[in-house]
Scaffold this motif. Structure first.
Motif, PDB file in Angstrom:
ATOM      1  N   PRO A  78      -2.261   7.163  50.323  1.00 46.42           N
ATOM      2  CA  PRO A  78      -1.681   8.138  49.622  1.00 46.42           C
ATOM      3  C   PRO A  78      -0.813   9.379  50.180  1.00 46.42           C
ATOM      4  CG  PRO A  78      -3.784   7.533  48.697  1.00 46.42           C
ATOM      5  CD  PRO A  78      -3.605   6.876  50.176  1.00 46.42           C
ATOM      6  N   ASP A  79      -1.202   9.468  51.358  1.00 51.36           N
ATOM      7  CA  ASP A  79      -0.610  10.596  52.368  1.00 51.36           C
ATOM      8  C   ASP A  79       0.462   9.786  53.211  1.00 51.36           C
ATOM      9  OD1 ASP A  79      -2.166   9.470  54.328  1.00 51.36           O
ATOM     10  OD2 ASP A  79      -3.146  11.281  55.151  1.00 51.36           O
ATOM     11  N   ALA A  80       0.917   8.547  53.064  1.00 52.39           N
ATOM     12  CA  ALA A  80       1.612   7.865  53.987  1.00 52.39           C
ATOM     13  C   ALA A  80       1.425   7.973  55.367  1.00 52.39           C
ATOM     14  CB  ALA A  80       3.112   8.380  53.592  1.00 52.39           C
ATOM     15  N   SER A  81       0.122   8.014  55.820  1.00 47.18           N
ATOM     16  CA  SER A  81      -0.489   8.057  57.156  1.00 47.18           C
ATOM     17  C   SER A  81      -0.556   6.794  57.730  1.00 47.18           C
ATOM     18  CB  SER A  81      -1.366   9.127  57.179  1.00 47.18           C
ATOM     19  OG  SER A  81      -2.647   8.639  56.798  1.00 47.18           O
ATOM     20  N   SER A  82      -0.857   5.845  56.758  1.00 48.25           N
ATOM     21  CA  SER A  82      -0.741   4.270  57.335  1.00 48.25           C
ATOM     22  C   SER A  82      -0.481   3.401  56.351  1.00 48.25           C
ATOM     23  CB  SER A  82      -2.740   4.107  57.424  1.00 48.25           C
ATOM     24  OG  SER A  82      -3.305   4.081  56.044  1.00 48.25           O
ATOM     25  N   PHE A  83      -0.286   2.182  56.841  1.00 41.26           N
ATOM     26  CA  PHE A  83       0.442   1.170  55.932  1.00 41.26           C
ATOM     27  C   PHE A  83       0.023  -0.208  56.159  1.00 41.26           C
ATOM     28  CE2 PHE A  83       3.384   4.463  56.757  1.00 41.26           C
ATOM     29  CZ  PHE A  83       4.022   4.780  55.749  1.00 41.26           C
ATOM     30  N   THR A  84      -0.461  -0.932  55.286  1.00 42.86           N
ATOM     31  CA  THR A  84      -1.405  -2.208  55.421  1.00 42.86           C
ATOM     32  C   THR A  84      -0.654  -3.187  55.072  1.00 42.86           C
ATOM     33  OG1 THR A  84      -3.604  -0.993  55.261  1.00 42.86           O
ATOM     34  CG2 THR A  84      -3.687  -3.298  55.100  1.00 42.86           C
ATOM     35  N   PHE A  85      -0.097  -4.194  55.760  1.00 44.98           N
ATOM     36  CA  PHE A  85       0.625  -5.235  55.644  1.00 44.98           C
ATOM     37  C   PHE A  85      -0.169  -6.669  55.728  1.00 44.98           C
ATOM     38  CE2 PHE A  85       3.202  -2.108  57.755  1.00 44.98           C
ATOM     39  CZ  PHE A  85       4.497  -2.164  56.746  1.00 44.98           C
ATOM     40  N   THR A  86       0.152  -7.299  54.557  1.00 39.56           N
ATOM     41  CA  THR A  86      -0.422  -8.539  54.605  1.00 39.56           C
ATOM     42  C   THR A  86       0.480  -9.691  54.804  1.00 39.56           C
ATOM     43  OG1 THR A  86      -2.242  -8.226  52.758  1.00 39.56           O
ATOM     44  CG2 THR A  86      -1.724 -10.513  53.038  1.00 39.56           C
ATOM     45  N   LEU A  87       0.473 -10.583  55.907  1.00 36.99           N
ATOM     46  CA  LEU A  87       1.478 -11.424  56.296  1.00 36.99           C
ATOM     47  C   LEU A  87       1.462 -12.497  55.480  1.00 36.99           C
ATOM     48  CD1 LEU A  87       1.022 -10.832  60.224  1.00 36.99           C
ATOM     49  CD2 LEU A  87       2.586  -9.602  58.613  1.00 36.99           C
ATOM     50  N   LYS A  88       2.764 -13.475  55.622  1.00 38.04           N
ATOM     51  CA  LYS A  88       2.683 -14.657  55.043  1.00 38.04           C
ATOM     52  C   LYS A  88       1.892 -15.693  55.908  1.00 38.04           C
ATOM     53  CE  LYS A  88       7.111 -13.919  52.968  1.00 38.04           C
ATOM     54  NZ  LYS A  88       9.015 -14.295  52.803  1.00 38.04           N
ATOM     55  N   ASP A  89       1.349 -16.700  55.250  1.00 32.35           N
ATOM     56  CA  ASP A  89       0.789 -18.056  56.171  1.00 32.35           C
ATOM     57  C   ASP A  89       1.851 -18.984  56.499  1.00 32.35           C
ATOM     58  OD1 ASP A  89      -1.946 -17.263  55.174  1.00 32.35           O
ATOM     59  OD2 ASP A  89      -1.858 -18.176  53.413  1.00 32.35           O
ATOM     60  N   GLY A  90       1.565 -19.500  57.813  1.00 36.56           N
ATOM     61  CA  GLY A  90       2.575 -20.512  58.297  1.00 36.56           C
ATOM     62  C   GLY A  90       3.733 -20.059  59.101  1.00 36.56           C
TER      63      GLY A  90
END
Length: 519
Positions: A78-90
């Motif tokens: 919410p405060d844009a202090s962290s960003f969580t990315f889910t990567l593609k497989d393969g």
């Protein structure tokens, strides 16, 4: 935003469906500086390096929307202090190793150790505190405070994800053609200062959501060669020796078009071409002088005489295609009478040779620049004439990239002339903040510093816009930017080149490009 003599889409449609095969021969106007995307600063360098590296996200050049690439999804705190990315497989690098969350961590952790050409990457990770590897496909990128510009930064080639083997190399070694990415092309040869050869990667199947097709690139490869003379580049396209070329200047267009080709153009977002004065020395330490230079420059004459209508006169520190740009044309306008009055009021009197003086000092300064854009010399020669009319002696110092970088690092310059491209207004902070590049070499300015850093913490677009607008106004008011022109990319292409496209920052993306009708 895309202007093409003849219309690229129409020509591609007439050529029929895309066909794989062939090597595209491309003429660069200046040599790429480094094979490592993380250390790519010039447009000519990024044209090459972007092709071998994928980023976590991509930015739609039409809408500015952030789209999936290596990351299939993401969540922003919410405060844009962290960003969580889910990567593609393969997904794999071209050396066969997998692209994982740990790869993301290693890449971002290594940015702080990059050399001087890594300045852009460092600015994109301002306040970076580390990346948490949640699992093999999930990475949480953390900052010490809000960084609302990071999601857009994650789409840039400078923050593209490179293999562990590449990241482990010293930054100097990464520049020598050894960089390994997960992109649709791979290096097969790198001759520093001369050429770069790429071939397509077989099995590429994780392209950006912005791309028009899926699977391998159409081109078998790309041969980049350095051809410094614009007329030679244009002649090589018209004669069939090259398929495409950078910096197709106005005088070259008719030759390319006469052979059935076209010139593709797109304005660059970000910082316009401008004089950035060193406020700690010489006549440019006088804010009144810096302010007087702004109305002394006839930007329309620069466009009409040296360039053409595909370029734009600068109306502030940001190009008009940059998000949250503010039109300051009421201030950034040609008014030589005002320039003269302001210099008179500041005590600068016209001398016998027409150049102003004050307390025995001539109103003279030097500007350091490179040939990174083929039109720089001609633009500055005309500015030189314009400034002389109001009693200012401008000296031109054309430098090699190496000498220019050494001079900026040492602070041994009166003013610099350059531009910087990014499709986000945070480029202002990277350029003008005291903890950014700060080639102005200025000290603290609480009002300006707050606007530059405050915009990075404003998740609300209206609040951020207010901070960005204020920063633009203050930069002009302080005379920290003397704008000239907005850069446009002008790419000359033969009739055989189809679907060569610009990405959001007006750099080339060759993935969808293909060749038709070439024997």
């Amino acid at each position: 935003m895309l202007v093409a003599c003849g219309g690229a889409d129409g020509d591609a449609a007439a050529a029929g469906p895309a066909q794989p095969g062939g090597t595209l021969r491309y003429g660069l106007s200046v040599a790429p500086t480094c094979a490592d995307p993380a250390q790519s600063g010039t447009n000519q360098t990024i044209y090459v390096t972007r092709q071998i590296v994928d980023s976590l996200t991509d930015q739609d050049p039409k809408t500015g929307e952030i789209k999936p690439w290596l990351a299939q999804s993401w969540q922003v705190a919410p405060d844009a202090s962290s960003f969580t990315f889910t990567l593609k497989d393969g997904v794999t690098f071209s050396d066969g190793t997998p692209v994982t969350a740990d790869s993301v961590k290693k890449n971002f952790d290594a940015v702080k150790d990059l050399g001087p050409d890594g300045a852009l990457a460092k600015s994109y990770l301002s306040g970076y505190t580390g990346t948490d590897v949640i699992d093999a496909h999930t990475a949480r990128v953390n900052f010490s405070g809000p960084n609302v510009a990071f999601l857009q930064a994650s789409s840039t080639p400078q923050l593209g994800v490179l293999s562990d083997a590449t990241v482990a190399q010293p930054w100097e070694q990464r520049c020598q053609g050894n960089a390994i990415g997960s992109g649709p092309f791979v290096y097969t040869d790198w001759q520093q200062g001369r050429s770069a050869t790429l071939k397509k990667r077989a099995g590429y199947d994780w392209g950006s959501a912005v791309f028009a097709h899926r699977g391998d690139a159409y081109l078998d490869g790309i041969d980049f060669t350095v051809v410094p003379e614009s007329g030679v580049r244009a002649g090589s396209v018209s004669s069939g020796q090259l398929d495409a070329t950078s910096d197709a200047l106005p005088q070259d267009a008719s030759q390319i078009q006469g052979a059935g080709g076209q010139v593709l153009t797109r304005p660059n977002p970000g910082i316009v071409f401008f004089f950035q004065p060193n406020v700690t020395r010489g006549v440019l330490a006088d804010q009144a002088v810096r302010q007087a230079l702004i109305p002394a420059i006839d930007r329309k004459e620069l466009i009409d005489t040296v360039l053409d209508p595909t370029f734009f006169a600068a109306t502030g520190p940001l190009a008009h295609t940059t998000p949250l740009y503010k039109d300051l044309s009421s201030t950034v306008k040609y008014d030589p009478a005002k320039a003269g009055k302001d210099l008179d009021a500041a005590g600068w009197r016209t001398g016998t040779d027409g150049i102003r003086e004050k307390n025995g000092q001539r109103l003279s300064f030097a500007v350091s620049f490179t040939a990174v854009f083929a039109g720089n010399q001609a633009v500055l020669e005309l500015v030189q004439q314009q400034l002389k009319k109001v009693g200012v002696d401008l000296q031109l110092q054309l430098l090699s990239n190496g000498d220019y970088n050494a001079r900026t690092a040492s602070g041994d310059y009166d003013a610099l002339y350059y531009n910087s491209t990014r499709a986000d207004p945070d480029i202002l902070r990277a350029t003008f903040a005291t903890d950014g590049r700060n080639f102005n070499r200025r000290g603290p300015d609480p009002e300006l510093d707050q606007a530059l850093t405050g915009q990075l913490a404003s998740a609300d677009v209206n609040q951020r816009g207010a901070q960005v607008s204020k920063a633009q106004e203050l930069i002009i008011d302080r005379g920290l930017s003397i704008p000239t022109i907005e850069l446009s990319q002008a790419i000359g292409v033969a009739s055989t080149v189809q679907d060569l496209k610009f990405e959001a920052s007006s750099r080339l993306q060759f993935y969808d490009a293909w060749l038709s009708g070439r024997s």
